[in-house]
Design an enzyme around this catalytic site. Structure first.
Site, PDB file in Angstrom:
ATOM      1  N   ARG A 101       5.255 -12.639   8.048  1.00 45.57           N
ATOM      2  CA  ARG A 101       5.780 -11.301   7.786  1.00 45.57           C
ATOM      3  C   ARG A 101       4.689 -10.257   8.019  1.00 45.57           C
ATOM      4  NH1 ARG A 101       3.994  -7.787   5.348  1.00 45.57           N
ATOM      5  NH2 ARG A 101       3.851  -8.838   3.348  1.00 45.57           N
ATOM      6  N   GLY A 148     -11.841   1.123   1.048  1.00 46.34           N
ATOM      7  CA  GLY A 148     -10.607   0.352   0.948  1.00 46.34           C
ATOM      8  C   GLY A 148      -9.495   1.213   0.402  1.00 46.34           C
ATOM      9  N   TRP A 173     -10.951  -6.495   7.274  1.00 43.37           N
ATOM     10  CA  TRP A 173      -9.678  -7.034   6.797  1.00 43.37           C
ATOM     11  C   TRP A 173      -8.528  -6.701   7.736  1.00 43.37           C
ATOM     12  CZ3 TRP A 173     -10.814 -10.353   3.294  1.00 43.37           C
ATOM     13  CH2 TRP A 173     -11.843 -10.094   2.395  1.00 43.37           C
ATOM     14  N   LEU A 255       1.628   3.414   6.696  1.00 44.15           N
ATOM     15  CA  LEU A 255       1.618   2.518   5.537  1.00 44.15           C
ATOM     16  C   LEU A 255       2.936   2.625   4.778  1.00 44.15           C
ATOM     17  CD1 LEU A 255      -2.052   2.969   4.255  1.00 44.15           C
ATOM     18  CD2 LEU A 255      -1.129   1.129   5.674  1.00 44.15           C
ATOM     19  N   GLN A 295      14.770 -25.597 -22.789  1.00 35.82           N
ATOM     20  CA  GLN A 295      14.843 -24.147 -22.959  1.00 35.82           C
ATOM     21  C   GLN A 295      13.701 -23.422 -22.257  1.00 35.82           C
ATOM     22  OE1 GLN A 295      15.287 -23.355 -27.130  1.00 35.82           O
ATOM     23  NE2 GLN A 295      17.429 -23.976 -27.128  1.00 35.82           N
ATOM     24  N   LEU A 354       6.823 -26.740 -11.417  1.00 37.01           N
ATOM     25  CA  LEU A 354       6.754 -27.930 -10.575  1.00 37.01           C
ATOM     26  C   LEU A 354       5.697 -28.938 -11.019  1.00 37.01           C
ATOM     27  CD1 LEU A 354       8.618 -26.245  -8.640  1.00 37.01           C
ATOM     28  CD2 LEU A 354       7.358 -27.250  -6.766  1.00 37.01           C
ATOM     29  N   GLU A 379      -2.074  -2.778   1.602  1.00 36.72           N
ATOM     30  CA  GLU A 379      -1.046  -1.734   1.649  1.00 36.72           C
ATOM     31  C   GLU A 379      -1.008  -0.938   0.346  1.00 36.72           C
ATOM     32  OE1 GLU A 379       0.970  -0.807   4.047  1.00 36.72           O
ATOM     33  OE2 GLU A 379       0.432  -2.310   5.533  1.00 36.72           O
ATOM     34  N   THR A 381      -3.299  -1.137  -3.337  1.00 39.42           N
ATOM     35  CA  THR A 381      -3.291  -2.147  -4.391  1.00 39.42           C
ATOM     36  C   THR A 381      -2.221  -1.759  -5.424  1.00 39.42           C
ATOM     37  OG1 THR A 381      -4.871  -0.999  -5.795  1.00 39.42           O
ATOM     38  CG2 THR A 381      -5.799  -2.477  -4.129  1.00 39.42           C
ATOM     39  N   ASP A 383      -2.675  -1.300  -8.446  1.00 37.97           N
ATOM     40  CA  ASP A 383      -3.241  -0.208  -9.257  1.00 37.97           C
ATOM     41  C   ASP A 383      -3.038   1.148  -8.581  1.00 37.97           C
ATOM     42  OD1 ASP A 383      -4.215  -2.232 -10.858  1.00 37.97           O
ATOM     43  OD2 ASP A 383      -6.224  -2.188  -9.973  1.00 37.97           O
TER      44      ASP A 383
HETATM   45  C1  LIG Z   1      -5.315 -10.358   3.901  1.00 33.70           C
HETATM   46  C2  LIG Z   1      -5.550  -8.900   4.052  1.00 33.70           C
HETATM   47  C3  LIG Z   1      -5.106  -8.237   5.181  1.00 33.70           C
HETATM   48  C4  LIG Z   1      -5.353  -6.871   5.367  1.00 33.70           C
HETATM   49  N1  LIG Z   1      -4.948  -6.258   6.533  1.00 33.70           N
HETATM   50  C5  LIG Z   1      -5.334  -4.976   6.780  1.00 33.70           C
HETATM   51  C6  LIG Z   1      -5.049  -4.357   8.044  1.00 33.70           C
HETATM   52  O1  LIG Z   1      -4.391  -4.950   8.908  1.00 33.70           O
HETATM   53  N2  LIG Z   1      -5.519  -3.108   8.282  1.00 33.70           N
HETATM   54  C7  LIG Z   1      -6.246  -2.413   7.355  1.00 33.70           C
HETATM   55  O2  LIG Z   1      -6.645  -1.296   7.657  1.00 33.70           O
HETATM   56  N3  LIG Z   1      -6.504  -2.968   6.137  1.00 33.70           N
HETATM   57  C8  LIG Z   1      -6.089  -4.234   5.839  1.00 33.70           C
HETATM   58  N4  LIG Z   1      -6.371  -4.812   4.603  1.00 33.70           N
HETATM   59  C9  LIG Z   1      -7.214  -4.065   3.653  1.00 33.70           C
HETATM   60  C10 LIG Z   1      -6.491  -3.589   2.419  1.00 33.70           C
HETATM   61  O3  LIG Z   1      -5.630  -2.554   2.698  1.00 33.70           O
HETATM   62  C11 LIG Z   1      -7.562  -3.236   1.374  1.00 33.70           C
HETATM   63  O4  LIG Z   1      -8.150  -4.440   0.973  1.00 33.70           O
HETATM   64  C12 LIG Z   1      -6.990  -2.481   0.209  1.00 33.70           C
HETATM   65  O5  LIG Z   1      -6.692  -1.166   0.562  1.00 33.70           O
HETATM   66  C13 LIG Z   1      -7.959  -2.475  -0.989  1.00 33.70           C
HETATM   67  O6  LIG Z   1      -9.222  -2.083  -0.608  1.00 33.70           O
HETATM   68  P1  LIG Z   1     -10.507  -2.913  -1.097  1.00 33.70           P
HETATM   69  O7  LIG Z   1     -10.261  -4.327  -0.787  1.00 33.70           O
HETATM   70  O8  LIG Z   1     -11.686  -2.289  -0.506  1.00 33.70           O
HETATM   71  O9  LIG Z   1     -10.516  -2.761  -2.645  1.00 33.70           O
HETATM   72  P2  LIG Z   1     -11.132  -1.571  -3.507  1.00 33.70           P
HETATM   73  O10 LIG Z   1     -10.608  -0.259  -3.029  1.00 33.70           O
HETATM   74  O11 LIG Z   1     -12.613  -1.751  -3.576  1.00 33.70           O
HETATM   75  O12 LIG Z   1     -10.519  -1.878  -4.923  1.00 33.70           O
HETATM   76  C14 LIG Z   1     -11.069  -2.837  -5.825  1.00 33.70           C
HETATM   77  C15 LIG Z   1     -10.316  -2.756  -7.138  1.00 33.70           C
HETATM   78  O13 LIG Z   1     -10.479  -1.460  -7.715  1.00 33.70           O
HETATM   79  C16 LIG Z   1      -9.250  -0.832  -7.940  1.00 33.70           C
HETATM   80  N5  LIG Z   1      -9.385   0.593  -7.725  1.00 33.70           N
HETATM   81  C17 LIG Z   1      -9.819   1.226  -6.612  1.00 33.70           C
HETATM   82  N6  LIG Z   1      -9.825   2.547  -6.815  1.00 33.70           N
HETATM   83  C18 LIG Z   1      -9.393   2.765  -8.085  1.00 33.70           C
HETATM   84  C19 LIG Z   1      -9.161   3.924  -8.886  1.00 33.70           C
HETATM   85  N7  LIG Z   1      -9.387   5.148  -8.415  1.00 33.70           N
HETATM   86  N8  LIG Z   1      -8.726   3.768 -10.130  1.00 33.70           N
HETATM   87  C20 LIG Z   1      -8.494   2.537 -10.627  1.00 33.70           C
HETATM   88  N9  LIG Z   1      -8.682   1.414  -9.933  1.00 33.70           N
HETATM   89  C21 LIG Z   1      -9.128   1.527  -8.668  1.00 33.70           C
HETATM   90  C22 LIG Z   1      -8.291  -1.509  -6.985  1.00 33.70           C
HETATM   91  O14 LIG Z   1      -6.961  -1.408  -7.456  1.00 33.70           O
HETATM   92  C23 LIG Z   1      -8.832  -2.936  -6.991  1.00 33.70           C
HETATM   93  O15 LIG Z   1      -8.340  -3.618  -8.100  1.00 33.70           O
HETATM   94  C24 LIG Z   1      -6.059  -6.152   4.375  1.00 33.70           C
HETATM   95  C25 LIG Z   1      -6.462  -6.821   3.213  1.00 33.70           C
HETATM   96  C26 LIG Z   1      -6.218  -8.166   3.038  1.00 33.70           C
HETATM   97  C27 LIG Z   1      -6.674  -8.840   1.791  1.00 33.70           C
END
Ligand SMILES: Cc1cc2nc3c(=O)[nH]c(=O)nc-3n(C[C@H](O)[C@H](O)[C@H](O)COP(=O)(O)OP(=O)(O)OC[C@H]3O[C@@H](n4cnc5c(N)ncnc54)[C@H](O)[C@@H]3O)c2cc1C
Lengths: 399, 249
Positions: A101, A148, A173, A255, A295, A354, A379, A381, A383
């Protein structure tokens, strides 16, 4: 992979006669993709997952079916479907695996959609039919190692030269990144503090200075290709820019399209887990009776079915609003947040029901459970969607 | 090449069947209906032969209630050009159904008329063969491989312990068995296009027929299996049970 308890045809989950809210074509489309998944994906997915390999051989079949960019117009070689039909396709693909997907989401909503929405007529004519036919595979580069949840902070740059553009930066990513033949890359044309200068670029992956490196060691979405992209002085012609893109709202609108599909996809994963758990509970005898007759397991199953049904209604109404042109990004946030979280819970509970079998790749729940952790994070998080809704409610941004 | 193919709407074989209150029909609530799987082979053959010929027309016929239109649209989505629904509640007597279909198909000037070898709901294996008889056309039944070269037809049939090869000239009536082909899935565009293809509705009245269904019952519930043990040690107990309880050796 035969597990004995799993039938070869998936029957779906419809406790509230939601089928009666779908058109005949929508049901036919759903059933067709369902059969395709039964026949083509289910026999190979367990092994692909264990080996950490995307089932690339299925791309031509997906393209022939008309899945890629299915809700974009026929004049560009797409199927021209409505948004509920499109959502049902995502549901059925993710019933198989979130990885397949994800492939379809990226190709359709994150690569074809921005070309359709922000591209010139020449770009649309050049790329969309090829992407719909699966002759080109696209990826979407927004996230960076240090940006991110806050993509508008990105530091990838595009500098205009006399005859075109030069791109520099790193994207992390990136789904489809290793196998892509082209990438939609987002970069700043102005100062790194100027989020308004974010523009989209179409980058052939064989351009000099462009490299894609496979992300190793994933414990989730193992049957999906995830890569890191490096752009080092990548020279592009003038017409590589998506002319109508401008500011962070352009990638965010892509997005919104993808998240819409994910809200449906998550239902598919949850249905697969519920179906597996319900079936298993009736066959597994412990203490002299099926565990389904206890249950505790009934509460698990009742919760799953209830949450799936609520999610189905949420996505369906979201789809009807999208078709009517009234859907807002905040409404999409609610459905993505709710449905993916719901699917994570269903997958975990199904896995637990399971017992030991639940940890095997031969069954599906743990694969879905692990996959959905990525879906929970990408897409936007969970949060971040809470914060988007919080801002919608209070008018105050907490991020 | 002009090709007719007949299609019956049947309950999905994977759905759980419940006998209705009258004790002689199935309760249709919540039952999913699908094209008869053997008819799907016939549909695929019709489309493939027309594609190979490069010209012609394919027409799907069905006799059934108005809801059968949805099933017929699956055939249109796969690539059949148009459809004709003979509106009727149907009959337990295959001969009545065959007469109605033959009357309609007989005027069409078809080179090839295709059926599934049987419908999975009533297992009658009758209608295709009877239509051939009524149209005074040759019939090859339960065909598992089919080639057409000009007007020369070669068909293979799986008979007990071997394969029979039969030839004849067009026009002919064929009933399809599995193995003849792999039915294609409709494309999503095909599903949308099916809406715009002509589907004609014609009311028909069937004769009273010579047979009636008096009772319909589900097979007895399968009993749970028994595991007697594991490895070579379990063999004596298994043999004993197979001999004395199951009485199969
Ligand atoms: C398998 C996979 C495929 C992906 N594919 C793509 C892709 O094709 N193209 C692309 O561009 N990206 C892609 N991504 C990236 C994805 O969109 C990011 O990982 C995501 O936006 C989160 O960013 P980060 O991992 O840097 O986490 P971070 O932004 O560092 O977040 C870390 C934690 O902090 C929390 N957080 C962050 N900011 C705040 C805030 N202000 N207040 C409270 N909590 C906060 C978050 O919720 C999370 O729990 C992919 C990721 C994965 C895992």
């Amino acid at each position: 992979m035969g597990s004995g308890s799993v039938p070869s045809r998936f029957a779906g989950v419809d406790f509230y006669q939601i089928d009666s809210l779908l058109t005949e074509e929508e049901r036919a489309i759903r059933d067709t993709v369902r059969s395709w998944v039964d026949d083509n994906l289910m026999p190979v997915i367990g092994q692909c997952y264990v080996e950490g390999r995307f089932p690339k051989q299925l791309i031509p079949g997906l393209a022939e079916l008309g899945v890629l960019g299915a809700n974009l117009p026929e004049e560009y070689g797409c199927a021209g479907l409505g948004n509920v039909a499109y959502g049902l396709i995502m549901q059925e693909l993710e019933r198989g695996d979130s990885g397949i997907r994800s492939f379809a989401s990226v190709q359709g909503a994150l690569v074809m959609y921005p070309i359709y929405a922000f591209g010139s007529e020449e770009q649309k004519k050049k790329w969309l039919p090829r992407l719909a036919r699966g002759e080109d595979i696209g990826c979407f580069g927004l996230t960076e190692p240090d940006f991110g949840s806050n993509p508008s902070g990105m530091i990838t740059t595009a500098r205009e030269t006399g005859d075109g553009w030069v791109l520099n930066g790193t994207k992390m990513w990136i789904t489809n990144g290793s196998q892509a033949t082209m990438a939609v890359v987002w970069a700043k044309t102005g100062d790194v503090n100027d989020a308004k200068s974010i523009r989209g670029f179409v980058v052939p992956t064989d351009a000099k200075g462009f490299t894609g490196k496979d992300q190793k060691g994933k414990l989730s979405l193992r049957a999906s290709d995830t890569a890191e992209l490096h752009l080092e002085d990548v020279h592009l012609p003038k017409d590589a820019i998506l002319p109508k893109s401008g500011g962070i709202k352009s990638p965010l609108s892509c997005l919104t399209q993808a998240r819409y599909g994910i809200s449906w996809g998550a239902i598919g994963a949850a249905m697969a887990c519920y179906d597996e758990a319900a079936r298993y509970s009736k066959n597994r005898v412990m203490f002299g009776k099926p565990i389904g007759g206890t249950q505790i397991q009934q509460v698990r199953l009742a919760d799953m079915l209830t949450e799936i049904t609520k999610a189905q209604l949420l996505s369906l109404q979201l789809g009807r609003m999208k078709e009517a042109g009234t859907m807002t990004p905040q409404q999409v946030s609610m459905a993505k947040r709710n449905n993916v979280n719901m699917a994570c819970e269903c997958a975990r509970e199904a896995r637990r029901l399971l017992g030991a079998n639940g940890i095997l790749a031969e069954y599906h729940s743990m694969r879905h459970m692990a996959n959905l952790e990525s879906v929970y994070t990408y897409e936007g998080t969970h949060d971040m969607h809470s914060l988007i809704l919080g801002q919608e409610i209070t008018g105050l941004a907490a991020y | 090449m002009k090709i007719a193919v007949c299609l019956k709407r049947v309950p999905d074989t994977t759905t759980k069947i419940v006998v209705a209150g009258d004790g002689k029909s199935i309760d249709e609530t919540g039952v999913k209906f699908v094209p008869n799987p053997y008819d799907e082979y016939a549909i695929e053959a019709a489309i493939a032969f027309k594609e190979k010929a490069g010209a012609g027309e394919t027409v799907v016929y069905s006799l059934g209630a108005d809801v059968a239109q949805e099933t017929m649209r699956t055939a249109l989505a796969m690539g059949i050009d148009r459809g004709v629904l003979l509106q009727s509640p149907g009959s337990p007597d295959g001969f009545e159904v065959a007469k109605a279909l033959a009357t309609e198909i007989g005027t069409g000037g078809f080179d090839l008329v295709l059926f599934g070898k049987m419908a999975v709901d009533d297992y009658n294996h009758q209608v295709g063969i009877m239509v051939a008889e009524l149209l005074e056309l040759p019939c090859i039944s339960a065909v598992s491989a089919l080639t057409i070269d000009g007007s020369a037809v070669t068909a293979e049939r799986e008979v007990e312990g071997g394969v029979e090869v039969v030839t004849c000239q067009l026009p002919v009536v064929i009933t399809a068995d599995k193995g003849i082909n792999t039915p294609r899935l409709p494309s999503l565009k095909g599903i949308m296009a099916a809406k715009k293809k002509p589907l004609e509705l014609k009311p028909v009245t069937l004769g009273p027929g010579g047979v009636t269904v008096t009772a319909l019952a589900l097979p007895p519930e399968r009993q749970a299996g028994k595991i007697v043990g594991e490895g070579p040690d379990a063999v004596p107990a298994l043999v004993q049970l197979l001999r004395n309880e199951a009485k199969v050796i």
